[in-house]
Write a protein that holds these residues in place. Sequence first.
Motif, mmCIF file in Angstrom:
data_model
loop_
_atom_site.group_PDB
_atom_site.id
_atom_site.type_symbol
_atom_site.label_atom_id
_atom_site.label_comp_id
_atom_site.label_asym_id
_atom_site.label_seq_id
_atom_site.Cartn_x
_atom_site.Cartn_y
_atom_site.Cartn_z
ATOM 1 N N LEU A 79 0.840 -1.188 0.000
ATOM 2 C CA LEU A 79 0.000 0.000 0.000
ATOM 3 C C LEU A 79 0.880 1.244 0.000
ATOM 4 O O LEU A 79 1.759 1.408 0.852
ATOM 5 N N ASP A 124 0.933 5.568 -0.557
ATOM 6 C CA ASP A 124 0.190 6.833 -0.606
ATOM 7 C C ASP A 124 0.822 7.725 -1.664
ATOM 8 O O ASP A 124 1.894 8.301 -1.453
ATOM 9 N N TYR A 143 -4.402 6.251 -2.641
ATOM 10 C CA TYR A 143 -3.702 5.040 -2.232
ATOM 11 C C TYR A 143 -3.704 4.013 -3.376
ATOM 12 O O TYR A 143 -4.730 3.801 -4.036
#
Length: 581
Positions: free
Chosen positions: A259, A261, A266
């Motif tokens: 994951l 950002d 995201y």
Amino acid sequence: MKFKYSKVAMLLALSSALVACNDTSNNQEIVQQKEGKSSVTGNLKDYYTNAAIAQKSVQLSINGVVVDSTMSNDDGSFELQFLDTLIFDNAILSSDAVGYTEVSKRVASTEIDLENNLYLPPIHAQVVFSASENSELQVDGNTLVSIDADSFVNANGETVTGNITSELFIIDPTNDIDLMPGEMVTASATDPSAEVPIESFGAITATFTDDSGEAVKLADGKTAEVRIPASGSPLPETMPLYYYDNINGIWVEEGVATLTDLDSGYYYVGTVSHFTTWNADRVYETIMIGGCVVDTEGEAISNARISTEGQDYNGRSSAYSDADGYFSIAAKMDSQVFVSANTGQQSRTLTIDTEDQNTTIDECLILDNATSKIELKWGLNPDDLDSHFFGPSDENNRFHIAYYNQTVVVNGSNIYLDVDDTDSYGPEIITVPQYSLPGIYKYAIYNFSNETAIKPSETRVELILDEQRTLFVPPTGEAKRWWHVFEVEVFEDGTKTVTTVNEWSNAAPEETDGEEEFEEEFESNDGNSLQQASTAQLSSISMQSTRSLINSNDSKKITTSNIVEQSNTASSLLINKYYAK
């Protein structure tokens, strides 16, 4: 995947197939049919418009072997054949046409004689880039794929030097998990012959062709970075990557995504060595939901397809009823799930709250070829869209199904708002077991929360009527509070005609006796709606529900307690809806 035959029989069948082949596709042998044949038929259609997709490829695989492939006819129809001697539980239909993303459908042996349509979604972007340069492939300014120079080879293994055309597609499973190819299952880690369900946190599809339109692939030893827009909540820090195998109809784990950002949101970022549909998924803990399926006479129905879809997770599963109409189907533990059945015919959609133990549905699902279903789905915003359905309740009156009046009885037949969603995405589902009176039926969407306008790119309505599927998306132009979607005209002989309205409006399709004024009053109160709403306004909504009760039932059966209960229920639903905000 489980098969009915022994390993010896499997080897004999596959050996016969290999001897008969004279062509290859994706390194899978294509069987040339020379003996007794059976057929599977269907149509290639645009996912959103139902328009026929002509002269595009479609293939059939059985037991891990492509047994036939063909091109769709000018009207989108196709016919694929396989040997009568083949024994199988499931076949896999798949297609991937230029301008559309890949689709795949698992067809049980008991469904092979039905019309098996494939609905292809249009791609989100086509990107042309130089094979000899580093490239970042984007959709709406957001990079989905990063590729190094000289990474692609053609079918002969030669490095591609010209331009390459990529077709890109994003799947947001929270918004529409039906865009996923195939079933949401993978092989069990402990028993490869068994399947376990998975839930998705986002997926993308990427395909590549050279200047001549021939497919190209990453060379051995080459990799690319994929960025999958993350969907769902909460988002795990890492996720396994799965790719879809359209020959075996299963998701295969390969790699891990992290994951990340980025400026636009995201993403799950990972590295892949080949291209298809890539999915950020994980296996989840399941319980089993048991139940039964019957027809309108209460007789058991065997081989009905049972489907579940998660309300609070991005997963789905399917199973089939046995000879006595019973079924057992997997669902995520401690979750909310929708359960329905079909055989071409439809059932109601039930909402089941699961815990950590197996559960059983108390009442059988009823299948009827007259049953119609209307399903609304949308994106994260607005929070709350509402389905409104109008129609004749007798010769002089009309009913109105909405969140505060979720069931009406028309000429002895119930119509249900099965699901009312208030926190984004949907679905909202209306089930019409029978259009029991002639006349005009109208369906519209109201932007209840109205914090943003309805977004045409994220909103869709699916109508199943007389076993035919029609999809509606909002029109372009300035969105208004109401989207008038379609009308169904039912004639005296029971035949029906669907008319697409597809118009924005500031007014409801029909008078709703104070509903708009009531909702506008709530919205103008800036969060103090419940405290400032007047008793008269609550009564306006409650009385509309009471009128539906009076118009839809035998007046001799109506008592004061009936009316009070209906009125209180309507007010409570409305209050609960606002507290849910």
